[in-house]
Design a protein around this motif. Structure first.
Motif, PDB file in Angstrom:
ATOM      1  N   LYS A 256       0.578  13.321  15.125  1.00 42.83           N
ATOM      2  CA  LYS A 256      -0.002  13.089  16.450  1.00 42.83           C
ATOM      3  C   LYS A 256      -1.075  14.115  16.813  1.00 42.83           C
ATOM      4  CE  LYS A 256       4.345  10.940  17.608  1.00 42.83           C
ATOM      5  NZ  LYS A 256       4.901  11.004  16.277  1.00 42.83           N
ATOM      6  N   ALA A 257      -1.019  15.299  16.225  1.00 41.39           N
ATOM      7  CA  ALA A 257      -2.042  16.312  16.472  1.00 41.39           C
ATOM      8  C   ALA A 257      -3.354  15.915  15.793  1.00 41.39           C
ATOM      9  CB  ALA A 257      -1.574  17.672  15.971  1.00 41.39           C
ATOM     10  N   LYS A 258      -3.252  15.351  14.597  1.00 34.91           N
ATOM     11  CA  LYS A 258      -4.436  14.952  13.844  1.00 34.91           C
ATOM     12  C   LYS A 258      -4.995  13.614  14.332  1.00 34.91           C
ATOM     13  CE  LYS A 258      -6.073  14.530   9.100  1.00 34.91           C
ATOM     14  NZ  LYS A 258      -5.713  14.594   7.675  1.00 34.91           N
ATOM     15  N   TYR A 259      -4.110  12.712  14.766  1.00 32.25           N
ATOM     16  CA  TYR A 259      -4.519  11.374  15.208  1.00 32.25           C
ATOM     17  C   TYR A 259      -4.154  11.197  16.679  1.00 32.25           C
ATOM     18  CZ  TYR A 259      -5.238  10.633  10.283  1.00 32.25           C
ATOM     19  OH  TYR A 259      -5.690  10.754   8.987  1.00 32.25           O
ATOM     20  N   ALA A 260      -4.950  11.792  17.546  1.00 28.79           N
ATOM     21  CA  ALA A 260      -4.692  11.752  18.984  1.00 28.79           C
ATOM     22  C   ALA A 260      -4.771  10.329  19.540  1.00 28.79           C
ATOM     23  CB  ALA A 260      -5.683  12.654  19.713  1.00 28.79           C
ATOM     24  N   LYS A 261      -5.431   9.436  18.805  1.00 30.20           N
ATOM     25  CA  LYS A 261      -5.547   8.035  19.236  1.00 30.20           C
ATOM     26  C   LYS A 261      -4.183   7.334  19.214  1.00 30.20           C
ATOM     27  CE  LYS A 261      -7.354   3.635  17.601  1.00 30.20           C
ATOM     28  NZ  LYS A 261      -7.985   2.899  16.548  1.00 30.20           N
ATOM     29  N   TYR A 262      -3.263   7.816  18.377  1.00 31.44           N
ATOM     30  CA  TYR A 262      -1.954   7.174  18.258  1.00 31.44           C
ATOM     31  C   TYR A 262      -1.193   7.253  19.578  1.00 31.44           C
ATOM     32  CZ  TYR A 262       2.906   6.350  17.207  1.00 31.44           C
ATOM     33  OH  TYR A 262       4.179   5.863  17.243  1.00 31.44           O
ATOM     34  N   ALA A 263      -0.543   6.137  19.925  1.00 28.29           N
ATOM     35  CA  ALA A 263       0.323   6.104  21.109  1.00 28.29           C
ATOM     36  C   ALA A 263       1.617   5.394  20.719  1.00 28.29           C
ATOM     37  CB  ALA A 263      -0.353   5.363  22.250  1.00 28.29           C
ATOM     38  N   ALA A 264       2.706   5.809  21.309  1.00 27.35           N
ATOM     39  CA  ALA A 264       3.999   5.184  21.027  1.00 27.35           C
ATOM     40  C   ALA A 264       3.894   3.673  21.222  1.00 27.35           C
ATOM     41  CB  ALA A 264       5.066   5.768  21.946  1.00 27.35           C
ATOM     42  N   GLY A 265       4.534   2.936  20.336  1.00 29.82           N
ATOM     43  CA  GLY A 265       4.511   1.480  20.425  1.00 29.82           C
ATOM     44  C   GLY A 265       3.448   0.835  19.551  1.00 29.82           C
ATOM     45  N   GLN A 266       2.464   1.632  19.114  1.00 28.71           N
ATOM     46  CA  GLN A 266       1.446   1.102  18.212  1.00 28.71           C
ATOM     47  C   GLN A 266       2.037   1.027  16.812  1.00 28.71           C
ATOM     48  OE1 GLN A 266      -1.939   3.730  18.424  1.00 28.71           O
ATOM     49  NE2 GLN A 266      -2.615   2.923  20.395  1.00 28.71           N
TER      50      GLN A 266
ATOM     51  N   GLY B  40       4.430   0.279  10.238  1.00 26.31           N
ATOM     52  CA  GLY B  40       3.471   1.320   9.888  1.00 26.31           C
ATOM     53  C   GLY B  40       2.383   1.498  10.940  1.00 26.31           C
ATOM     54  N   TRP B  41       1.427   2.375  10.617  1.00 27.80           N
ATOM     55  CA  TRP B  41       0.303   2.647  11.520  1.00 27.80           C
ATOM     56  C   TRP B  41      -0.821   3.278  10.715  1.00 27.80           C
ATOM     57  CZ3 TRP B  41      -2.759   6.760  13.022  1.00 27.80           C
ATOM     58  CH2 TRP B  41      -3.529   6.586  14.179  1.00 27.80           C
ATOM     59  N   CYS B  42      -2.068   3.012  11.125  1.00 33.53           N
ATOM     60  CA  CYS B  42      -3.227   3.736  10.593  1.00 33.53           C
ATOM     61  C   CYS B  42      -4.249   3.872  11.713  1.00 33.53           C
ATOM     62  CB  CYS B  42      -3.819   3.040   9.361  1.00 33.53           C
ATOM     63  SG  CYS B  42      -4.934   1.675   9.708  1.00 33.53           S
ATOM     64  N   SER B  43      -5.249   4.687  11.483  1.00 33.06           N
ATOM     65  CA  SER B  43      -6.243   4.962  12.534  1.00 33.06           C
ATOM     66  C   SER B  43      -7.153   3.769  12.832  1.00 33.06           C
ATOM     67  CB  SER B  43      -7.077   6.198  12.160  1.00 33.06           C
ATOM     68  OG  SER B  43      -7.794   5.955  10.965  1.00 33.06           O
ATOM     69  N   ALA B  44      -7.089   2.699  12.038  1.00 30.28           N
ATOM     70  CA  ALA B  44      -7.863   1.484  12.325  1.00 30.28           C
ATOM     71  C   ALA B  44      -7.132   0.582  13.313  1.00 30.28           C
ATOM     72  CB  ALA B  44      -8.166   0.732  11.037  1.00 30.28           C
TER      73      ALA B  44
ATOM     74  N   VAL C  37       0.843  -1.192   0.000  1.00 27.59           N
ATOM     75  CA  VAL C  37       0.000   0.000   0.000  1.00 27.59           C
ATOM     76  C   VAL C  37       0.883   1.248   0.000  1.00 27.59           C
ATOM     77  CG1 VAL C  37      -0.293   0.201   2.508  1.00 27.59           C
ATOM     78  CG2 VAL C  37      -2.064   1.027   1.007  1.00 27.59           C
ATOM     79  N   SER C  38       0.470   2.216  -0.768  1.00 29.57           N
ATOM     80  CA  SER C  38       1.182   3.492  -0.846  1.00 29.57           C
ATOM     81  C   SER C  38       0.518   4.479   0.110  1.00 29.57           C
ATOM     82  CB  SER C  38       1.091   4.011  -2.285  1.00 29.57           C
ATOM     83  OG  SER C  38       1.402   5.372  -2.330  1.00 29.57           O
ATOM     84  N   GLU C  39       1.298   5.357   0.692  1.00 31.14           N
ATOM     85  CA  GLU C  39       0.727   6.367   1.587  1.00 31.14           C
ATOM     86  C   GLU C  39      -0.217   7.306   0.844  1.00 31.14           C
ATOM     87  OE1 GLU C  39       3.832   8.355   3.740  1.00 31.14           O
ATOM     88  OE2 GLU C  39       4.399   6.547   4.819  1.00 31.14           O
ATOM     89  N   SER C  40      -0.110   7.364  -0.482  1.00 27.39           N
ATOM     90  CA  SER C  40      -0.992   8.223  -1.270  1.00 27.39           C
ATOM     91  C   SER C  40      -2.265   7.502  -1.730  1.00 27.39           C
ATOM     92  CB  SER C  40      -0.243   8.779  -2.481  1.00 27.39           C
ATOM     93  OG  SER C  40       0.185   7.722  -3.310  1.00 27.39           O
ATOM     94  N   ASP C  41      -2.370   6.212  -1.443  1.00 30.80           N
ATOM     95  CA  ASP C  41      -3.574   5.445  -1.765  1.00 30.80           C
ATOM     96  C   ASP C  41      -4.764   6.113  -1.060  1.00 30.80           C
ATOM     97  OD1 ASP C  41      -4.542   2.378  -2.490  1.00 30.80           O
ATOM     98  OD2 ASP C  41      -5.531   3.139  -0.691  1.00 30.80           O
ATOM     99  N   PRO C  42      -5.918   6.256  -1.738  1.00 29.49           N
ATOM    100  CA  PRO C  42      -7.062   6.942  -1.109  1.00 29.49           C
ATOM    101  C   PRO C  42      -7.473   6.364   0.247  1.00 29.49           C
ATOM    102  CG  PRO C  42      -7.482   6.591  -3.449  1.00 29.49           C
ATOM    103  CD  PRO C  42      -6.208   5.870  -3.130  1.00 29.49           C
ATOM    104  N   THR C  43      -7.443   5.039   0.385  1.00 26.67           N
ATOM    105  CA  THR C  43      -7.787   4.434   1.678  1.00 26.67           C
ATOM    106  C   THR C  43      -6.729   4.771   2.713  1.00 26.67           C
ATOM    107  OG1 THR C  43      -8.904   2.619   0.532  1.00 26.67           O
ATOM    108  CG2 THR C  43      -8.369   2.269   2.849  1.00 26.67           C
ATOM    109  N   ALA C  44      -5.459   4.753   2.302  1.00 28.45           N
ATOM    110  CA  ALA C  44      -4.371   5.087   3.214  1.00 28.45           C
ATOM    111  C   ALA C  44      -4.495   6.522   3.706  1.00 28.45           C
ATOM    112  CB  ALA C  44      -3.028   4.866   2.531  1.00 28.45           C
ATOM    113  N   VAL C  45      -4.837   7.425   2.798  1.00 29.44           N
ATOM    114  CA  VAL C  45      -5.015   8.832   3.172  1.00 29.44           C
ATOM    115  C   VAL C  45      -6.173   8.961   4.157  1.00 29.44           C
ATOM    116  CG1 VAL C  45      -5.643  11.124   2.310  1.00 29.44           C
ATOM    117  CG2 VAL C  45      -3.999   9.729   1.047  1.00 29.44           C
ATOM    118  N   ALA C  46      -7.276   8.279   3.872  1.00 27.87           N
ATOM    119  CA  ALA C  46      -8.460   8.354   4.742  1.00 27.87           C
ATOM    120  C   ALA C  46      -8.175   7.811   6.141  1.00 27.87           C
ATOM    121  CB  ALA C  46      -9.619   7.589   4.114  1.00 27.87           C
ATOM    122  N   LEU C  47      -7.314   6.791   6.226  1.00 26.92           N
ATOM    123  CA  LEU C  47      -7.010   6.184   7.528  1.00 26.92           C
ATOM    124  C   LEU C  47      -5.734   6.739   8.162  1.00 26.92           C
ATOM    125  CD1 LEU C  47      -7.904   2.436   6.804  1.00 26.92           C
ATOM    126  CD2 LEU C  47      -9.205   4.094   8.150  1.00 26.92           C
TER     127      LEU C  47
END
Length: 103
Positions: free
Chosen positions: A53-63, A94-98, A32-42
């Motif tokens: 980290k400002a946009k995705y406050a759910k992210y925590a170190a180690g995830q 990697g990481w995504c909001s899911a 998956v590319s970071e520019s993929d529409p699903t990747a951008v959405a997540l």
């Protein structure tokens, strides 16, 4: 009895070869590319350290993908398929909001 054993062996060989072929298909899946529409959405990033980290406050170190329940590989795999991206491979680092911690 012989017929049952023969059927079992033939079925077992068929299942084993199917699993081997599907494993190879996963290995050949595109990354998956970071520019993929699903990747951008997540908010997907190949490197979790690059997450906004400002946009995705759910992210925590180690995830990261390799300890997410959706990562379809071993924790040591550099890349593995992810159902969030239609089976495309994601970076283990990697990481995504899911992200959902593996149980």
């Amino acid at each position: 009895m012989k017929s049952s054993r023969r059927t079992f062996l033939i079925t077992s060989i068929g299942v084993a070869s199917s699993l081997a072929l599907s494993r190879q298909a996963f290995a050949d899946a595109p990354k998956v590319s970071e520019s993929d529409p699903t990747a951008v959405a997540l908010g997907y990033k190949n490197d979790a350290a690059q997450v906004d980290k400002a946009k995705y406050a759910k992210y925590a170190a180690g995830q990261q993908c390799n300890n997410c329940q959706f990562f379809q590989g071993k924790p040591t795999d550099a890349w593995a398929p992810c159902p969030m991206f239609g089976g495309k491979q994601v970076s283990g680092k990697g990481w995504c909001s899911a992200y959902t911690k593996k149980a």
